[in-house]
Motif scaffolding. Structure first.
Motif, PDB file in Angstrom:
ATOM      1  N   ASN A   1     -10.205 -56.876 -87.850  1.00  0.00           N
ATOM      2  CA  ASN A   1     -10.613 -56.235 -86.595  1.00  0.00           C
ATOM      3  C   ASN A   1     -10.285 -54.748 -86.648  1.00  0.00           C
ATOM      4  N   PRO A   2     -11.188 -53.920 -87.192  1.00  0.00           N
ATOM      5  CA  PRO A   2     -10.941 -52.472 -87.173  1.00  0.00           C
ATOM      6  C   PRO A   2     -10.873 -51.953 -85.742  1.00  0.00           C
ATOM      7  N   SER A   3     -10.076 -50.898 -85.553  1.00  0.00           N
ATOM      8  CA  SER A   3      -9.987 -50.311 -84.219  1.00  0.00           C
ATOM      9  C   SER A   3     -11.083 -49.259 -84.058  1.00  0.00           C
ATOM     10  N   THR A   4     -10.754 -47.993 -84.149  1.00  0.00           N
ATOM     11  CA  THR A   4     -11.746 -46.931 -83.985  1.00  0.00           C
ATOM     12  C   THR A   4     -11.714 -46.036 -85.212  1.00  0.00           C
ATOM     13  N   PRO A   5     -12.538 -46.333 -86.220  1.00  0.00           N
ATOM     14  CA  PRO A   5     -12.466 -45.568 -87.467  1.00  0.00           C
ATOM     15  C   PRO A   5     -13.120 -44.196 -87.358  1.00  0.00           C
ATOM     16  N   VAL A   6     -12.501 -43.226 -88.001  1.00  0.00           N
ATOM     17  CA  VAL A   6     -13.070 -41.891 -88.159  1.00  0.00           C
ATOM     18  C   VAL A   6     -12.800 -41.455 -89.590  1.00  0.00           C
ATOM     19  N   GLY A   7     -13.569 -40.471 -90.054  1.00  0.00           N
ATOM     20  CA  GLY A   7     -13.387 -40.002 -91.418  1.00  0.00           C
ATOM     21  C   GLY A   7     -14.700 -39.598 -92.048  1.00  0.00           C
ATOM     22  N   PRO A   8     -14.720 -39.428 -93.370  1.00  0.00           N
ATOM     23  CA  PRO A   8     -15.930 -38.977 -94.062  1.00  0.00           C
ATOM     24  C   PRO A   8     -16.981 -40.077 -94.143  1.00  0.00           C
ATOM     25  N   GLY A   9     -18.247 -39.650 -94.193  1.00  0.00           N
ATOM     26  CA  GLY A   9     -19.339 -40.593 -94.387  1.00  0.00           C
ATOM     27  C   GLY A   9     -19.971 -41.107 -93.113  1.00  0.00           C
ATOM     28  N   ASP A  10     -19.659 -40.502 -91.962  1.00  0.00           N
ATOM     29  CA  ASP A  10     -20.208 -40.988 -90.688  1.00  0.00           C
ATOM     30  C   ASP A  10     -21.574 -40.337 -90.463  1.00  0.00           C
ATOM     31  N   VAL A  11     -22.569 -40.798 -91.218  1.00  0.00           N
ATOM     32  CA  VAL A  11     -23.858 -40.118 -91.250  1.00  0.00           C
ATOM     33  C   VAL A  11     -24.647 -40.242 -89.964  1.00  0.00           C
ATOM     34  N   LYS A  12     -24.429 -41.312 -89.188  1.00  0.00           N
ATOM     35  CA  LYS A  12     -25.323 -41.575 -88.060  1.00  0.00           C
ATOM     36  C   LYS A  12     -25.238 -40.547 -86.939  1.00  0.00           C
ATOM     37  N   PRO A  13     -24.120 -40.152 -86.387  1.00  0.00           N
ATOM     38  CA  PRO A  13     -22.779 -40.719 -86.533  1.00  0.00           C
ATOM     39  C   PRO A  13     -22.538 -41.846 -85.522  1.00  0.00           C
ATOM     40  N   THR A  14     -21.383 -42.521 -85.668  1.00  0.00           N
ATOM     41  CA  THR A  14     -20.977 -43.548 -84.717  1.00  0.00           C
ATOM     42  C   THR A  14     -20.653 -42.882 -83.377  1.00  0.00           C
ATOM     43  N   PRO A  15     -20.535 -43.660 -82.301  1.00  0.00           N
ATOM     44  CA  PRO A  15     -20.164 -43.049 -81.018  1.00  0.00           C
ATOM     45  C   PRO A  15     -18.866 -42.238 -81.096  1.00  0.00           C
ATOM     46  N   THR A  16     -17.884 -42.740 -81.846  1.00  0.00           N
ATOM     47  CA  THR A  16     -16.627 -41.993 -81.977  1.00  0.00           C
ATOM     48  C   THR A  16     -16.834 -40.739 -82.801  1.00  0.00           C
ATOM     49  N   GLY A  17     -17.605 -40.860 -83.875  1.00  0.00           N
ATOM     50  CA  GLY A  17     -17.904 -39.689 -84.690  1.00  0.00           C
ATOM     51  C   GLY A  17     -18.637 -38.624 -83.895  1.00  0.00           C
ATOM     52  N   GLN A  18     -19.541 -39.048 -83.029  1.00  0.00           N
ATOM     53  CA  GLN A  18     -20.261 -38.097 -82.176  1.00  0.00           C
ATOM     54  C   GLN A  18     -19.298 -37.395 -81.229  1.00  0.00           C
ATOM     55  N   MET A  19     -18.312 -38.139 -80.722  1.00  0.00           N
ATOM     56  CA  MET A  19     -17.305 -37.529 -79.852  1.00  0.00           C
ATOM     57  C   MET A  19     -16.515 -36.469 -80.609  1.00  0.00           C
ATOM     58  N   ILE A  20     -16.122 -36.781 -81.848  1.00  0.00           N
ATOM     59  CA  ILE A  20     -15.393 -35.808 -82.671  1.00  0.00           C
ATOM     60  C   ILE A  20     -16.249 -34.571 -82.897  1.00  0.00           C
ATOM     61  N   LEU A  21     -17.521 -34.787 -83.231  1.00  0.00           N
ATOM     62  CA  LEU A  21     -18.441 -33.671 -83.450  1.00  0.00           C
ATOM     63  C   LEU A  21     -18.571 -32.807 -82.203  1.00  0.00           C
ATOM     64  N   ASP A  22     -18.805 -33.446 -81.068  1.00  0.00           N
ATOM     65  CA  ASP A  22     -19.006 -32.696 -79.829  1.00  0.00           C
ATOM     66  C   ASP A  22     -17.759 -31.914 -79.458  1.00  0.00           C
ATOM     67  N   ALA A  23     -16.594 -32.522 -79.655  1.00  0.00           N
ATOM     68  CA  ALA A  23     -15.346 -31.819 -79.348  1.00  0.00           C
ATOM     69  C   ALA A  23     -15.160 -30.621 -80.273  1.00  0.00           C
ATOM     70  N   ALA A  24     -15.509 -30.799 -81.539  1.00  0.00           N
ATOM     71  CA  ALA A  24     -15.368 -29.701 -82.500  1.00  0.00           C
ATOM     72  C   ALA A  24     -16.362 -28.583 -82.224  1.00  0.00           C
ATOM     73  N   ARG A  25     -17.487 -28.909 -81.596  1.00  0.00           N
ATOM     74  CA  ARG A  25     -18.489 -27.900 -81.239  1.00  0.00           C
ATOM     75  C   ARG A  25     -18.197 -27.258 -79.889  1.00  0.00           C
ATOM     76  N   GLY A  26     -17.145 -27.721 -79.210  1.00  0.00           N
ATOM     77  CA  GLY A  26     -16.811 -27.186 -77.897  1.00  0.00           C
ATOM     78  C   GLY A  26     -17.689 -27.699 -76.790  1.00  0.00           C
ATOM     79  N   LYS A  27     -18.276 -28.883 -76.981  1.00  0.00           N
ATOM     80  CA  LYS A  27     -19.210 -29.424 -75.998  1.00  0.00           C
ATOM     81  C   LYS A  27     -18.584 -30.465 -75.068  1.00  0.00           C
ATOM     82  N   ILE A  28     -17.267 -30.659 -75.154  1.00  0.00           N
ATOM     83  CA  ILE A  28     -16.599 -31.598 -74.244  1.00  0.00           C
ATOM     84  C   ILE A  28     -15.591 -30.805 -73.420  1.00  0.00           C
ATOM     85  N   PRO A  29     -15.978 -30.377 -72.222  1.00  0.00           N
ATOM     86  CA  PRO A  29     -15.082 -29.556 -71.412  1.00  0.00           C
ATOM     87  C   PRO A  29     -14.068 -30.347 -70.612  1.00  0.00           C
ATOM     88  N   ALA A  30     -14.253 -31.685 -70.534  1.00  0.00           N
ATOM     89  CA  ALA A  30     -13.379 -32.496 -69.692  1.00  0.00           C
ATOM     90  C   ALA A  30     -13.161 -33.857 -70.338  1.00  0.00           C
TER      91      ALA A  30
END
Length: 332
Positions: free
Chosen positions: A170-199
């Motif tokens: 039962n994996p929890s919430t994986p992050v790391g290299p190779g998230d090509v789609k990306p997954t919902p969590t990967g998208q959150m990481i991307l958006d936060a890194a782009r400054g698109k999550i203000p809250a």
């Protein structure tokens, strides 16, 4: 288990499946992977593996893919937090899984590692880390995905109880290299890194490096008990701390606004109605908000003690994810 043993990995074009396939190859296994026609195969680049067609909605494709395999890693699943047709997701995640594992037994596969999810597990009332024994309540089934993964795991447990050698992870919430789609969590990481999550909302997740999840799969093959489930997680963190960590690593200002959940519900409803008309995934759903009311914290104590599972800190997972997104040009 000898070097060269043939292992089939379903879902290897995906985030976790690709990491499992790479880990198997590094450990000396002969790897065969499955892919649906027309699927994105970027994650298979550099992988010395035979690729065969397999569709969980088409049982006729199972036997050729399983032929000659000693082990099966069933990682493939329909992983979306919003779907216009829950029945189609159920057909893949539940019925497809049951049929594939039965086909594996008929093909002489010796052991299967089935990739479930912490979505199939219960949560504690007080937000303390849940484990494999935490009772799951109807209120925990927020959305079609969580319900399908729960029902799929129960179907797998029945097969294991009937004598088939199957270990559940039962994996929890994986992050790391190779998230090509990306997954919902990967998208959150991307958006936060782009400054698109203000809250942020006041919730929590268990982050884990995708490569540690992959190693957990191998440990489950080697040391897991049939019919037993093992949580593959790492670090429990509040969402605000995750977003702060991402922002700092990306050179952005961390979000400082905490949003209450209740006023967001009607907004999510409108987004879902628009999505139903356009077919595009909504940015927010009522099910996601329902999940956010609970801290999704989990303990990997059993995997650590029984499998020798040793995940790295979440900060390293985020760092590797951002490095990979940057190399792929996805942070622009």
């Amino acid at each position: 288990m000898a070097r060269g043993d043939l292992a089939l990995v379903t879902g290897a074009t995906g985030f976790v499946g690709a990491a499992v396939a790479r880990a198997l190859q590094a450990a000396g296994f002969t790897v065969r992977v499955t892919a649906r026609p027309g699927s994105d195969r970027r994650n298979l680049a550099g992988l010395a593996a035979e690729t065969v067609p397999l569709d969980l909605a088409a049982p006729a494709s199972f036997a050729p893919a399983l032929a000659g395999c000693r082990y099966l890693f069933h990682v493939a699943a329909d992983y979306r937090l919003w779907v216009p047709d829950a029945a189609a997701m159920r057909q893949v995640n539940v019925e497809g899984t049951r049929a594939l594992l039965r086909a594996a037994a008929q093909a002489g596969v010796e052991r299967t590692v089935y990739t479930s999810s912490v979505a199939a597990l219960g949560l504690t009332p007080d937000g303390s880390p849940a484990d494999e024994h935490t009772a799951i309540l109807p209120a925990h089934h927020a959305g079609a995905y969580k319900l399908s993964k729960y029902d799929a795991e129960q179907a797998v447990r029945v097969l294991a109880g009937d004598g088939q050698d199957i270990v559940i992870v039962n994996p929890s919430t994986p992050v790391g290299p190779g998230d090509v789609k990306p997954t919902p969590t990967g998208q959150m990481i991307l958006d936060a890194a782009r400054g698109k999550i203000p809250a942020f909302v006041d919730t929590g997740l268990n982050l884990v490096h995708v490569d540690d999840v992959a190693q957990g799969h191998l440990l489950a093959l080697q040391k897991g008990v049939s019919g037993q489930a093992y949580i593959l997680g790492a670090e429990n963190m509040m969402l605000r701390d995750i977003l702060h960590m991402v922002a700092v690593q990306a050179g952005r200002r961390p979000p400082a606004i905490r949003l209450p959940i209740a006023p967001l519900v009607p907004v999510a409803l409108i987004m879902e109605q628009i999505a139903a008309l356009t077919g595009k995934t909504p940015l927010m759903t009522r099910d996601v908000l329902k999940m956010a009311r609970k801290k999704m914290f989990f303990s990997s104590a059993r995997a650590r003690q029984e499998l020798g599972y040793t995940p790295r800190p979440a900060a390293m997972a985020v760092r590797d994810a951002l490095d990979w997104f940057r190399r792929e040009g996805m942070l622009k």
